[in-house]
Design a protein around this motif. Structure first.
Motif, PDB file in Angstrom:
ATOM      1  N   ASP A  98      -4.924  -1.662  -2.167  1.00  0.00           N
ATOM      2  CA  ASP A  98      -5.634  -2.479  -3.830  1.00  0.00           C
ATOM      3  C   ASP A  98      -6.060  -3.760  -4.084  1.00  0.00           C
ATOM      4  O   ASP A  98      -4.907  -4.130  -4.057  1.00  0.00           O
TER       5      ASP A  98
ATOM      6  N   ARG B 270       0.922  -0.948  -0.261  1.00  0.00           N
ATOM      7  CA  ARG B 270       0.124   0.139  -0.044  1.00  0.00           C
ATOM      8  C   ARG B 270       1.142   1.132   0.469  1.00  0.00           C
ATOM      9  O   ARG B 270       0.768   2.220  -1.271  1.00  0.00           O
TER      10      ARG B 270
ATOM     11  N   GLY C 148      -6.632  -5.029  -6.302  1.00  0.00           N
ATOM     12  CA  GLY C 148      -6.811  -5.142  -7.595  1.00  0.00           C
ATOM     13  C   GLY C 148      -5.039  -5.384  -7.864  1.00  0.00           C
ATOM     14  O   GLY C 148      -4.611  -5.811  -8.673  1.00  0.00           O
ATOM     15  N   LYS C 149      -3.913  -5.426  -6.830  1.00  0.00           N
ATOM     16  CA  LYS C 149      -2.129  -5.384  -7.126  1.00  0.00           C
ATOM     17  C   LYS C 149      -2.002  -6.826  -5.767  1.00  0.00           C
ATOM     18  O   LYS C 149      -0.950  -6.668  -6.071  1.00  0.00           O
TER      19      LYS C 149
ATOM     20  N   GLN D 142       2.720   1.253  -3.306  1.00  0.00           N
ATOM     21  CA  GLN D 142       1.920   0.925  -4.640  1.00  0.00           C
ATOM     22  C   GLN D 142       2.148   0.289  -5.204  1.00  0.00           C
ATOM     23  O   GLN D 142       2.881   0.292  -7.111  1.00  0.00           O
TER      24      GLN D 142
ATOM     25  N   GLU E  25      -8.124 -11.207   1.754  1.00  0.00           N
ATOM     26  CA  GLU E  25      -8.837 -10.325   1.711  1.00  0.00           C
ATOM     27  C   GLU E  25      -9.267  -9.394   2.333  1.00  0.00           C
ATOM     28  O   GLU E  25      -9.482  -8.136   2.371  1.00  0.00           O
TER      29      GLU E  25
END
Length: 426
Positions: free
Chosen positions: A83, A40, A85-86, A43, A74
């Protein structure tokens, strides 16, 4: 859970870019939380893998099925604001290892059920490991047998894919280190030969084709080889690029592939960076992460005793010793020596068999007792220096109050950041 970053690794290597990905092989919630916080903050994608022993249709030693594990990870991602998606989820050593005491037909049937469950749960990196013999078979199998069994697992996975999701990438390889580190002395470690690597790829190509799995084979992105790194109870073999030069050169002949390096735990950063530069683009780490976490827990034990918050007979270390003696099945066949040597290995071995005990209710209760005793109080820097010396500089650099939980996360973060720097992520 995009696989694009994995599929792009061979192109990156061919372009001369020293870029890899770190595979976090752990089911410990604090390890996963720390890794996701790092992702996080910086990134970048985070790859988390569960082994066949940790997670399977029977629950593994964590008690989780693949779907349970996905929801578990999750949930942590949502808590820390990572995220989704990553997030890439992988299954490691998927094959008959948990059931190798059974006849091969039975063990492989359970393996196919397992990998189908991983695929159905949305795991998009699947390591096919059928290299071990089952009941009545030799310890090491012929490459053709290994490849045929791997192809049957890929077929089971392909048949279980959820609609609309990414198709998985696969990892193959017959020279696969045992999960959790070596079981014997490391004075005979051999780097995989170029011929063996090429033969492994070709025998798998043929086996996949025999099952009409050409599309799946096009998504085989990595091959597990032995680059000359390993760890045992107290031994460590550090990567020597010169010894792997011929093996590394193989990748020029097979542009579809990079290498996956297992047992990279405890390697210095320069060695890890050398592995990535030489095409060992997937760096797997697991025991080293719970090893530093255990170090931090034991350091906090001593801090709590020094602050008169715990009595010496209330420490996590003592509770873990009692638990491991009472239930020795996770370490007994791996550690050897007299009583004193066994005690040291139970707690401090690089192989870190103690990690199997952290999900136990008694271990959870002991850690909870420690963390409750320390609470959110600021941990004095001199005590961090005394009992958690490897964290002192990083804790001091924060320039702010740091509590016990933050120190546990920091211990893991130092390791994952080391790997991320070596992989060109930081």
């Amino acid at each position: 859970m995009s696989t694009a970053i994995l599929l792009d690794l061979p192109r990156q290597h061919r372009a001369g870019k020293h870029v890899g990905i770190v595979s976090i092989c752990s089911a410990h919630p604090l390890v996963i939380e720390s890794a996701l916080i790092a992702g996080r903050d910086n990134q970048h994608a985070v790859l988390i893998e569960a082994t066949c022993n940790q997670v399977n249709q029977d629950g593994g030693y964590t008690g989780m099925t693949p779907l349970d594990f996905r929801q578990f990870v999750e949930g942590i991602a949502a808590k820390v604001g990572f995220d989704p998606g990553k997030l890439i989820l992988g299954g490691d050593h998927l094959g008959p290892n948990p059931w190798k005491h059974l006849p091969a037909d039975e063990a492989m049937e359970k393996s196919r059920v397992m990998i189908a469950a991983f695929a159905a749960a949305g795991f998009t990196k699947l390591h096919l490991d059928t290299s071990m013999g089952c009941r009545g078979e030799p310890v090491a199998l012929p490459d053709e047998t290994t490849a045929e069994r791997a192809a049957s697992l890929a077929q089971a996975a392909e048949g279980a894919l959820p609609a609309g999701g990414d198709k998985p990438v696969y990892i193959i390889g017959t020279e696969v280190p045992v999960p959790g580190g070596a079981l014997e002395a490391l004075d005979h470690l051999q780097v995989t030969t170029p011929r063996a690597a090429l033969d492994t790829i070709e025998v798998h190509r043929k086996a996949f084709a025999a099952h009409s799995l050409e599309d799946a084979f096009a998504r085989v992105v990595g091959i597990v080889v032995q680059p000359g790194v390993e760890f045992g109870n107290e031994d460590l073999v550090v990567y020597d690029p010169a010894k792997a030069q011929a093996l590394s050169a193989v990748l020029r002949q097979v542009p579809q592939f990079v290498f996956e390096a297992h047992s990279t735990d405890y390697q210095p950063e320069t060695a890890l960076a050398g592995l990535v530069a030489d095409g060992f683009s997937i760096l797997k780490v697991g025991p080293a992460l719970t090893f530093v976490l255990r170090e931090a827990i034991y350091g906090l034990d001593q801090i709590a005793v020094a602050l008169d918050l715990l009595a010496p007979n209330e420490t996590v270390a003592l509770a873990m010793e009692e638990l491991m003696l009472r239930e020795p099945q996770h370490w007994q066949k791996y550690y050897h020596g007299d009583d004193a040597a066994l005690r040291v290995q139970r707690h401090f071995s690089y192989s870190d068999r103690i990690r199997y005990y952290w999900p136990h209710p008694d271990a959870i209760a002991a850690v909870d007792r420690l963390m409750t005793a320390l609470g959110e109080r600021e941990i004095p820097m001199p005590l961090i220096s005394q009992f958690l010396g490897t964290l002192h500089a990083a804790a001091a650099a924060k320039g702010q109050k740091i509590d016990a939980r933050s120190l546990l996360l920091l211990a893991v973060r130092q390791q994952t950041d080391l790997y991320s720097r070596a992989a060109g992520v930081l």
